[in-house]
Design a protein around this motif. Sequence first.
Motif, short mmCIF file in Angstrom:
data_model
loop_
_atom_site.label_atom_id
_atom_site.label_comp_id
_atom_site.label_asym_id
_atom_site.label_seq_id
_atom_site.Cartn_x
_atom_site.Cartn_y
_atom_site.Cartn_z
N THR A 153 0.81 -1.21 0.00
CA THR A 153 0.00 0.00 0.00
C THR A 153 0.85 1.27 0.00
OG1 THR A 153 -0.14 -0.11 2.41
CG2 THR A 153 -1.95 -1.09 1.17
N ALA A 154 2.15 1.14 -0.07
CA ALA A 154 3.01 2.33 -0.18
C ALA A 154 2.85 2.93 -1.57
CB ALA A 154 4.46 1.95 0.08
N ALA A 155 2.91 4.25 -1.64
CA ALA A 155 2.71 4.93 -2.92
C ALA A 155 3.69 4.45 -3.98
CB ALA A 155 2.83 6.44 -2.73
N ASP A 156 4.93 4.14 -3.58
CA ASP A 156 5.93 3.63 -4.51
C ASP A 156 6.27 2.18 -4.17
OD1 ASP A 156 7.00 4.46 -2.13
OD2 ASP A 156 8.84 5.27 -2.97
N GLY A 157 5.22 1.39 -3.93
CA GLY A 157 5.39 0.02 -3.48
C GLY A 157 6.20 -0.84 -4.41
N GLU A 158 6.00 -0.72 -5.72
CA GLU A 158 6.73 -1.55 -6.67
C GLU A 158 8.23 -1.32 -6.57
OE1 GLU A 158 6.68 -2.81 -11.41
OE2 GLU A 158 5.42 -1.15 -10.71
N GLY A 399 -1.06 -1.07 11.85
CA GLY A 399 0.31 -1.52 11.57
C GLY A 399 0.69 -1.31 10.13
N VAL A 400 -0.23 -1.56 9.23
CA VAL A 400 0.02 -1.34 7.80
C VAL A 400 0.31 0.14 7.52
CG1 VAL A 400 -1.09 -1.32 5.53
CG2 VAL A 400 -1.28 -3.34 7.01
N MET A 401 -0.53 1.03 8.06
CA MET A 401 -0.34 2.47 7.86
C MET A 401 1.02 2.91 8.40
SD MET A 401 -4.07 3.89 9.03
CE MET A 401 -5.59 3.10 8.50
N ARG A 402 1.37 2.40 9.55
CA ARG A 402 2.65 2.79 10.16
C ARG A 402 3.81 2.38 9.25
NH1 ARG A 402 4.31 2.60 16.41
NH2 ARG A 402 6.45 3.33 16.17
N GLY A 403 3.77 1.14 8.76
CA GLY A 403 4.85 0.69 7.89
C GLY A 403 4.93 1.48 6.60
N ALA A 404 3.77 1.71 5.99
CA ALA A 404 3.77 2.45 4.71
C ALA A 404 4.25 3.88 4.90
CB ALA A 404 2.36 2.44 4.12
N GLU A 405 3.82 4.53 5.98
CA GLU A 405 4.23 5.91 6.24
C GLU A 405 5.70 5.99 6.65
OE1 GLU A 405 2.31 9.07 6.39
OE2 GLU A 405 1.15 7.90 4.94
N ALA A 406 6.25 4.91 7.19
CA ALA A 406 7.66 4.92 7.59
C ALA A 406 8.59 4.95 6.38
CB ALA A 406 7.97 3.69 8.45
N VAL A 407 8.14 4.38 5.26
CA VAL A 407 9.02 4.28 4.09
C VAL A 407 8.52 5.06 2.89
CG1 VAL A 407 9.91 2.03 4.78
CG2 VAL A 407 7.87 2.14 3.34
N SER A 408 7.28 5.54 2.95
CA SER A 408 6.70 6.21 1.79
C SER A 408 5.45 6.96 2.25
CB SER A 408 6.33 5.15 0.73
OG SER A 408 5.73 5.71 -0.40
N TYR A 410 1.19 6.26 2.70
CA TYR A 410 0.14 5.25 2.65
C TYR A 410 -0.84 5.57 1.54
CZ TYR A 410 -3.94 2.53 4.25
OH TYR A 410 -5.01 1.68 4.34
N ALA A 411 -1.05 4.62 0.61
CA ALA A 411 -1.91 4.84 -0.55
C ALA A 411 -2.75 3.59 -0.80
CB ALA A 411 -1.07 5.18 -1.77
N PRO A 412 -3.83 3.42 -0.06
CA PRO A 412 -4.67 2.23 -0.23
C PRO A 412 -5.38 2.25 -1.57
CG PRO A 412 -5.79 3.81 1.17
CD PRO A 412 -4.40 4.37 0.92
N ILE A 413 -5.99 1.14 -1.94
CA ILE A 413 -6.77 1.09 -3.17
C ILE A 413 -7.91 2.11 -3.07
CG2 ILE A 413 -6.20 -1.31 -3.59
CD1 ILE A 413 -8.99 -2.08 -2.60
N ASP A 414 -8.37 2.59 -4.22
CA ASP A 414 -9.36 3.66 -4.17
C ASP A 414 -10.73 3.12 -3.77
OD1 ASP A 414 -10.87 2.79 -6.47
OD2 ASP A 414 -9.37 3.71 -7.77
N GLU A 415 -11.61 4.01 -3.39
CA GLU A 415 -12.88 3.58 -2.80
C GLU A 415 -13.79 2.90 -3.81
OE1 GLU A 415 -14.87 7.00 -1.10
OE2 GLU A 415 -16.10 7.17 -2.91
N ALA A 416 -13.62 3.17 -5.10
CA ALA A 416 -14.43 2.46 -6.09
C ALA A 416 -14.12 0.97 -6.07
CB ALA A 416 -14.17 3.04 -7.48
N GLU A 417 -12.83 0.64 -5.91
CA GLU A 417 -12.44 -0.77 -5.81
C GLU A 417 -12.94 -1.37 -4.50
OE1 GLU A 417 -10.62 -2.99 -8.05
OE2 GLU A 417 -11.68 -1.45 -9.19
#
Length: 704
Positions: A153-158, A399-408, A410-417
């Motif tokens: 879920t990190a913005a630059d996850g790939e 925990g997910v938000m914390r990890g994603a914000e620590a390295v990038s 947090y960018a979850p899938i959009d609400e339409a999905e």
Amino acid sequence: MAGSSTPSPGPAPTPTSQETRVSTPVDDLIARSNALGADPTTTNYAGGNTSAKGVDVDPATGGEVELLWVKGSGGDLGTLTPEGLAVLRLDRLRALTDVYPGVEREDEMVAAFDYCLHGRGGAAPSIDTAMHGLVEAAHVDHLHPDSGIALATAADGEALVREVFGDRVAWVPWRRPGFQLGLDIAEVARANPRAIGCVLGGHGITAWGATSGECQERSLEIVRTAERFLAEREAASGAHPFGEELDGYGALPEAERRERAAALAPVLRGLASTDAPQVGHYDDSPAVLEFLARSEHSRLAALGTSCPDHFLRTKVRPMVVDLPATAPLEDVLERLPALHEAYRADYTAYYERHADDASPAMRGADPAVVLVPGVGMFTYGADKQTARVAGEFYRNAIGVMRGAEAVSTYAPIDEAEKFRIEYWALEEAKLARRPRPKPLATRIALVTGAASGIGKAVATRLAAEGACVVVADLDLAKAQEAAAGIAGAKGADVAVGVAADVSDPDAVAAAVRDAVLAFGGLDLVVNNAGLSISKPLLETTEKDWDLQHDVMAKGSFLVSQAAARVLVPQGMGGDVVYISSKNSVFAGPNNIAYSAVKADQAHQVRLLAAELGEHGVKVNGVNPDGVVRGSGIFAGGWGAQRAKTYGIPEEDLGAFYAQRTLLKREVLPEHVADAVFVLTGGELSRTTGLHVPVDSGVAAAFLR
């Protein structure tokens, strides 16, 4: 690969002394699943799935057939058994690629899995079956670890996955679970021969291996490597992923925190039950309190969760109380209705933005998660387990938000999905398959004097009819033992034991507070605690009189008063039941203190029915005859005293009582429990102020 000895997913036969049992794919799969599912850092309750491929004998042909064993729909890895596996023929499953109609119609493929099943029994195949069958490896794990989802879920996850794992772990862009995702992962595995698994954008991880042990090691390698990377990056940054501490938002001291939680819980539960009654769960774990104490919690909460397993249980986003922990309780209580109204409007707008003619009807606009700074998290569901698991999933999301914000970022899938999954026709079909709720489902009951006798029978019956039960007794150890026996394997999701000296207002308040914190509120109270001293007037002491009245008259008053302080602000109605006695209207010898106090209880029923009716609270009583067998009162000396009064052996007392009734039948604790259920089970919704005789017919005790 060695196959199992039977085509169905059952345990292998017990080996004889002449043979050594060979591990089967099913054995290995269950052991691996249970180990992974037991670790909350690896996956969460009912999250993820695992599989194994192997060869078995087809009883229809006598020849070998290649099979896939995969965790079935709705199962839990930590408690998975062979019966929880779906078993499919691999050739038929893989042949589905030839008839796959494309991503727009991929939901049709779930029904096609039924035509691939092998043998009888087994679980229903899940939506992820294609992922397991189409990947070539013999063993596959799909998991939802916080560390893996943080990268997903990190913005630059790939780019981060490439940095962390190189070519050892591949990236698969977000795609809704289904047949196409299985094709995507299978292609990634073929195109990346060095890869041990992949990170699924916005979702989780998948790993594979030639053996069960190798697959498990690779799953853990991905999880632990991601954990180390996130921790090292957070430590190196020197900044907290959730921002600066907010003034006044820190955790309240434990005693104050729990006191405030107990005051808020009934109001919150009432609001969260606007569309349908809910059971609640309270969580004041450090991770939750720390999240709410920092500046970014509001922004991150508004983004919602990402992993489908998370938001299916937590809804698209939580309701957040926008006041500091230091705000007066009255201000918070006053603020809650407006926040709830705004949440419902926001959720309705979300539904209307994305729904089309084929969408299922909106299931309800109330929050499943409510966050209160300084106090903690309240979560809701149709039963305690569902409410508790929603809390566990939101803790995972933190925990997910914390990890994603620590390295990038947090960018979850959009609400339409999110909407496509939350209102998925397949998800709707799964909900429709749930068994019909029991009569007392979602109801929370407090029974006093419930460690034995009538109280235990009542608590047992209420739990059997679907209620969450708080077993209150003077002896805490006995209350907890009784609760454990009533709940069985379901434990604290069904029953908890609490200490309660009903003659002590502080002890009563504490017991009700414990009930509210355990299940979110209160719906049903049974005043059963009692004792009896059988003496003639001239032998009855003032101490005897005071003890009887303290426990039953005063005790019932205190319990009903404390319960009303929950029932009224909760706004969901409720029931109060008094276990009185035929002695409340029947005059017998040598029983002045007991019978007088029972008459007091009987009139409390009438008085409270008149007072609490406007709040939808019904108040009724049950008047049993002497309940000898299984009774703590009779075993404690009352039986001997009454037998002496009637001039009979104590062991004949039950039969003596029965013979003086019209029906000539002895009254047992279970018969009293039946009456309590009838009064509270929903059929007598317009009945209050009533006393129900359970005495096999004592004409002298007929109500007039």
